[in-house]
Scaffold this active site. Structure first.
Site, PDB file in Angstrom:
ATOM      1  N   HIS A 196       0.798  -1.228   0.000  1.00 21.94           N
ATOM      2  CA  HIS A 196       0.000   0.000   0.000  1.00 21.94           C
ATOM      3  C   HIS A 196       0.830   1.277   0.000  1.00 21.94           C
ATOM      4  CE1 HIS A 196       0.990  -0.078   4.269  1.00 21.94           C
ATOM      5  NE2 HIS A 196       0.657   1.185   4.308  1.00 21.94           N
TER       6      HIS A 196
HETATM    7  C1  UD1 Z   1      -2.254   5.395   5.866  1.00 22.04           C
HETATM    8  C2  UD1 Z   1      -0.980   5.905   6.514  1.00 22.04           C
HETATM    9  C3  UD1 Z   1       0.111   4.839   6.431  1.00 22.04           C
HETATM   10  C4  UD1 Z   1      -0.384   3.515   6.964  1.00 22.04           C
HETATM   11  C5  UD1 Z   1      -1.640   3.143   6.232  1.00 22.04           C
HETATM   12  C6  UD1 Z   1      -2.207   1.825   6.681  1.00 22.04           C
HETATM   13  C7  UD1 Z   1      -0.499   8.303   6.346  1.00 22.04           C
HETATM   14  C8  UD1 Z   1       0.295   9.315   5.649  1.00 22.04           C
HETATM   15  N1  UD1 Z   1      -0.468   7.077   5.841  1.00 22.04           N
HETATM   16  O1  UD1 Z   1      -1.989   5.236   4.485  1.00 22.04           O
HETATM   17  O2  UD1 Z   1       1.208   5.257   7.190  1.00 22.04           O
HETATM   18  O3  UD1 Z   1       0.620   2.553   6.772  1.00 22.04           O
HETATM   19  O4  UD1 Z   1      -2.623   4.172   6.449  1.00 22.04           O
HETATM   20  O5  UD1 Z   1      -3.293   1.472   5.882  1.00 22.04           O
HETATM   21  O6  UD1 Z   1      -1.126   8.608   7.339  1.00 22.04           O
HETATM   22  N2  UD1 Z   1      -9.338   4.722   1.600  1.00 22.04           N
HETATM   23  C9  UD1 Z   1     -10.545   4.103   1.519  1.00 22.04           C
HETATM   24  N3  UD1 Z   1     -11.118   3.678   2.686  1.00 22.04           N
HETATM   25  C10 UD1 Z   1     -10.541   3.844   3.887  1.00 22.04           C
HETATM   26  C11 UD1 Z   1      -9.301   4.492   3.971  1.00 22.04           C
HETATM   27  C12 UD1 Z   1      -8.707   4.923   2.801  1.00 22.04           C
HETATM   28  O7  UD1 Z   1     -11.106   3.931   0.452  1.00 22.04           O
HETATM   29  O8  UD1 Z   1     -11.118   3.429   4.900  1.00 22.04           O
HETATM   30  C13 UD1 Z   1      -8.688   5.177   0.357  1.00 22.04           C
HETATM   31  C14 UD1 Z   1      -8.954   6.637   0.101  1.00 22.04           C
HETATM   32  O9  UD1 Z   1      -9.194   6.805  -1.248  1.00 22.04           O
HETATM   33  C15 UD1 Z   1      -7.668   7.326   0.448  1.00 22.04           C
HETATM   34  C16 UD1 Z   1      -6.635   6.246   0.216  1.00 22.04           C
HETATM   35  O10 UD1 Z   1      -7.295   5.009   0.470  1.00 22.04           O
HETATM   36  O11 UD1 Z   1      -7.424   8.452  -0.331  1.00 22.04           O
HETATM   37  C17 UD1 Z   1      -5.469   6.387   1.112  1.00 22.04           C
HETATM   38  O12 UD1 Z   1      -5.881   6.527   2.476  1.00 22.04           O
HETATM   39  P1  UD1 Z   1      -4.996   7.378   3.509  1.00 22.04           P
HETATM   40  O13 UD1 Z   1      -5.559   7.251   4.869  1.00 22.04           O
HETATM   41  O14 UD1 Z   1      -4.762   8.752   2.995  1.00 22.04           O
HETATM   42  O15 UD1 Z   1      -3.585   6.682   3.429  1.00 22.04           O
HETATM   43  P2  UD1 Z   1      -3.166   5.150   3.425  1.00 22.04           P
HETATM   44  O16 UD1 Z   1      -2.572   4.859   2.120  1.00 22.04           O
HETATM   45  O17 UD1 Z   1      -4.237   4.248   3.933  1.00 22.04           O
END
Ligand code: UD1
Length: 394
Positions: A231
């Site tokens: 991820h």
């Molecule tokens: C975040 C953390 C990362 C951690 C990871 C675990 C930061 C910078 N990154 O990354 O350190 O290792 O979580 O998963 O804080 N999304 C969904 N549903 C959700 C959550 C996210 O669809 O419940 C999608 C959204 O489109 C979002 C993307 O995933 O834009 C990324 O989510 P985000 O929380 O920004 O970062 P992660 O890549 O999950």
């Protein structure tokens, strides 16, 4: 009078870090632990199922922030949490890990100003760490402090640096983390090595984990499949890298079956590139939605190796003595390499590493000091000694 403690939870890897602490604090008569969920992860299978598995109640306070760019997400968390801080006035804020919400809540909490209900107690702070006479904000403690990848292109590294610079108490998992903080000029009195809290969750749920047989539901055999998670933006956000990674997974799956629970960020990228349907068609490659903690750990306990860019999985495999290939140029968890089963690898050599692993013997348990399932108890002891145990007024 009880000590009001906010446990900040935001994203999937945070939930297994706050759970043991929530349970340990709930048993203390002087503590009032409150779960604050920022809403960074909001899908049922990225958040709610983890609360269920870990025996956590619904969050006491929900900020409902959701996704966004780094500045948007962090900014929204700061604005929402500042309001909560004013209304709820915690004495202690505990942040965990290295996600955007960790940094954002830390900034909001250290910049707020109100008279702490504990200011009289902290004025007797035995370590003398705080300039407590002026203390009119909550104490901020960071659990999993001191980890450094030395790679500032990682958003998490920025979050770690900011959080550790600002937090009052730094609870570290391993000696390398202490060294990093000391090298950065942190006052040694702020640092307390408490161990790895993730191992507490694993041990707390070990029997439930072992009761499952998720692998057999998937038609797999223990010790005969690889577990994949990806991820990190550096792997999944670049179309060329993502495509090459998926092609390599397809090739590897011809030698050994693979299970790949796909993170929502990764799924979006794969769908845009038309890779999802390609992988779903492959015989020996099981693609799934994100899996809840107990079932995912069951897959981990029984895999031949893990292939990942996750931080937590590097630690869990080390603890379990399972080989782990980490698709990153660096790790903020070097102890998993020096003392554990972890190897860093690249896009152009991880297939060789897989071959090497498959032809070598399985690893065995790696003992790391204080990775023992008793970290939450040490954190509670640390809080007590820091604040001097407040007595409940009947
Ligand atoms: C975040 C953390 C990362 C951690 C990871 C675990 C930061 C910078 N990154 O990354 O350190 O290792 O979580 O998963 O804080 N999304 C969904 N549903 C959700 C959550 C996210 O669809 O419940 C999608 C959204 O489109 C979002 C993307 O995933 O834009 C990324 O989510 P985000 O929380 O920004 O970062 P992660 O890549 O999950």
């Amino acid at each position: 009078l009880s000590m009001k403690i906010h446990l900040i939870s935001a994203a999937r890897p945070n939930f297994m870090k706050i759970a043991p602490l929530y349970h340990a604090l709930s048993k203390e008569p002087w503590a009032e632990p409150l779960i604050v969920h920022t809403g960074q992860h909001y899908d049922l299978n990225m958040s709610d199922v983890f609360f269920q598995d870990l025996g956590l109640p619904a969050p006491d306070l929900h900020l409902g922030v959701g996704s966004g760019s780094h500045a948007e997400q962090s900014g929204h968390v700061m604005m929402a949490y500042e309001k909560v801080l004013f209304e709820n006035r915690p004495d202690l804020v505990i942040v965990v890990g290295d996600v955007n919400s960790t940094m954002a809540c830390t900034i909001a909490a250290v910049k707020i100003s109100f008279k702490s209900t504990l200011s009289n107690l902290t004025s007797t702070d035995p370590a003398g760490v705080l300039n407590s006479a002026d203390l009119d904000r909550p104490i901020v403690a960071h659990l999993e402090a001191g980890l450094r990848s030395f790679d500032r292109t990682m958003p998490e590294e920025i979050n770690r640096l900011v959080t550790d610079t600002l937090a009052d108490i730094l609870w570290t998992p391993s000696p390398d983390a202490d060294d990093n903080l000391i090298r950065e000029g942190v006052d040694r009195q702020k640092i307390q090595r408490v161990g790895n809290i993730m191992i507490d969750s694993l041990e707390m749920l070990r029997s439930s984990i072992q009761k499952e047989s998720v692998y057999s539901d998937m038609g797999l055999h223990p010790g005969k499949y690889g577990l994949v998670t990806l991820h990190r933006p550096s792997n999944v956000d670049n179309p060329e890298i993502m495509t090459r990674l998926c092609q390599a997974l397809l090739r590897i799956s011809q030698r050994v079956p693979l299970v790949f629970p796909v993170h929502p960020r990764t799924r979006k990228r794969m769908e845009n590139l038309g890779l999802m349907s390609l992988l779903e068609k492959a015989d020996n490659l099981i693609i799934s939605e994100p899996i809840n903690y107990i079932r995912f750990m069951n897959l981990t306990f029984n895999c031949r190796f893990a292939l990942t860019d996750s931080g937590g999985l590097q630690e869990e495999t080390t603890y379990l003595g399972i080989p782990c290939l980490t698709l990153r140029p660096n790790t903020e968890r070097p102890v998993t390499i020096h003392k554990g089963t972890n190897r860093l690898c690249r896009l152009d050599n991880f297939e060789e590493h897989v071959d090497d692993l498959l032809s070598s013997k399985t690893s065995h348990d790696c003992k790391i000091d204080l990775w023992d399932g008793r970290t939450a108890a040490r954190v509670v002891a640390s809080i007590k000694s820091y604040f001097k145990e407040p007595k409940r007024v009947p």
